[in-house]
Motif scaffolding. Sequence first.
Motif, PDB file in Angstrom:
ATOM      1  N   THR A  34       0.875  -1.233  -0.017  1.00  0.00           N
ATOM      2  CA  THR A  34       0.152   0.070  -0.196  1.00  0.00           C
ATOM      3  C   THR A  34       0.974   1.234   0.067  1.00  0.00           C
ATOM      4  OG1 THR A  34      -1.677  -1.004   1.215  1.00  0.00           O
ATOM      5  CG2 THR A  34      -1.866   1.438   1.308  1.00  0.00           C
ATOM      6  N   ARG A  37      -3.685   5.348   0.865  1.00  0.00           N
ATOM      7  CA  ARG A  37      -5.273   5.345   1.084  1.00  0.00           C
ATOM      8  C   ARG A  37      -5.603   6.591   1.769  1.00  0.00           C
ATOM      9  NH1 ARG A  37      -6.280   1.671   6.162  1.00  0.00           N
ATOM     10  NH2 ARG A  37      -8.255   2.440   5.855  1.00  0.00           N
ATOM     11  N   LEU A  95     -10.989   2.148   1.856  1.00  0.00           N
ATOM     12  CA  LEU A  95     -10.423   0.950   1.413  1.00  0.00           C
ATOM     13  C   LEU A  95      -9.208   0.499   1.994  1.00  0.00           C
ATOM     14  CD1 LEU A  95     -11.139   1.801  -2.614  1.00  0.00           C
ATOM     15  CD2 LEU A  95     -12.265   0.212  -0.932  1.00  0.00           C
ATOM     16  N   SER A  96      -8.989  -0.604   1.888  1.00  0.00           N
ATOM     17  CA  SER A  96      -7.791  -1.067   2.368  1.00  0.00           C
ATOM     18  C   SER A  96      -7.228  -2.427   1.776  1.00  0.00           C
ATOM     19  CB  SER A  96      -7.537  -1.319   3.968  1.00  0.00           C
ATOM     20  OG  SER A  96      -8.431  -2.487   4.351  1.00  0.00           O
ATOM     21  N   LEU A  97      -6.115  -2.817   1.395  1.00  0.00           N
ATOM     22  CA  LEU A  97      -5.772  -3.988   0.923  1.00  0.00           C
ATOM     23  C   LEU A  97      -5.999  -5.090   1.781  1.00  0.00           C
ATOM     24  CD1 LEU A  97      -4.604  -5.270  -1.662  1.00  0.00           C
ATOM     25  CD2 LEU A  97      -2.218  -4.828  -0.685  1.00  0.00           C
ATOM     26  N   VAL A 111      -9.842  -6.035  -1.884  1.00  0.00           N
ATOM     27  CA  VAL A 111      -9.737  -4.959  -1.040  1.00  0.00           C
ATOM     28  C   VAL A 111     -10.863  -4.903  -0.149  1.00  0.00           C
ATOM     29  CG1 VAL A 111      -8.680  -3.438  -2.555  1.00  0.00           C
ATOM     30  CG2 VAL A 111     -11.098  -3.401  -2.687  1.00  0.00           C
ATOM     31  N   LEU A 131      -7.246   4.036  -2.870  1.00  0.00           N
ATOM     32  CA  LEU A 131      -6.233   3.044  -2.295  1.00  0.00           C
ATOM     33  C   LEU A 131      -5.417   2.946  -3.660  1.00  0.00           C
ATOM     34  CD1 LEU A 131      -4.935   0.899  -0.225  1.00  0.00           C
ATOM     35  CD2 LEU A 131      -6.639  -0.601  -1.537  1.00  0.00           C
ATOM     36  N   ASP A 147     -13.749  -6.913  -4.036  1.00  0.00           N
ATOM     37  CA  ASP A 147     -13.887  -6.621  -2.645  1.00  0.00           C
ATOM     38  C   ASP A 147     -14.057  -7.818  -1.776  1.00  0.00           C
ATOM     39  OD1 ASP A 147     -16.497  -7.404  -2.481  1.00  0.00           O
ATOM     40  OD2 ASP A 147     -17.499  -5.433  -2.602  1.00  0.00           O
TER      41      ASP A 147
END
Length: 161
Positions: A34, A37, A95-97, A111, A131, A147
């Motif tokens: 990342t 974000r 959003l995050s990985l 994500v 992100l 997602d």
Amino acid sequence: MRHGVWLLAVALGLVACRAQEPALDQALTVEPMTLARSARCAPGDARVRWFDDADALVAGTGSLVDAGTADGLDWRSQAAVGVWLGERPTAGYGLSLADSRQQGDRLELVVRRQTPPADAMVAQVITYPCLIVTVPRTGYSTLQVVDDDGANLGRLRPGVE
């Protein structure tokens, strides 16, 4: 007795061959990183975008990724991917990985969507969550972003789109 020795030799040979093969999950797992974000990304529709170089990344993400960070990436072996959720009506979205995996010639980024709880007191402000991650440049022909519920967020052919 001879059959027993022969069967033992074949079984040991198969075990030895199998032990040399990497586990499928381990061999195909990639670890994107990342870069950034935020909930305050550039306004626009939900989308997924490929970035080939530092200039494109800085220009395409506004002030989210600075030139120093972008210039520090090894662009020969990696590229960057941006995922935008589009407009959201309040704070609390993001959003995050969550995961990445390679399946055949497809790299899949998973994500996690953050949403505010239904009863949460959140700022009444329009947000644009996004992100930005690095990915390997090679080893797959399609990049799929989904997602954590499996919903498709976008698909790219690296270097083409």
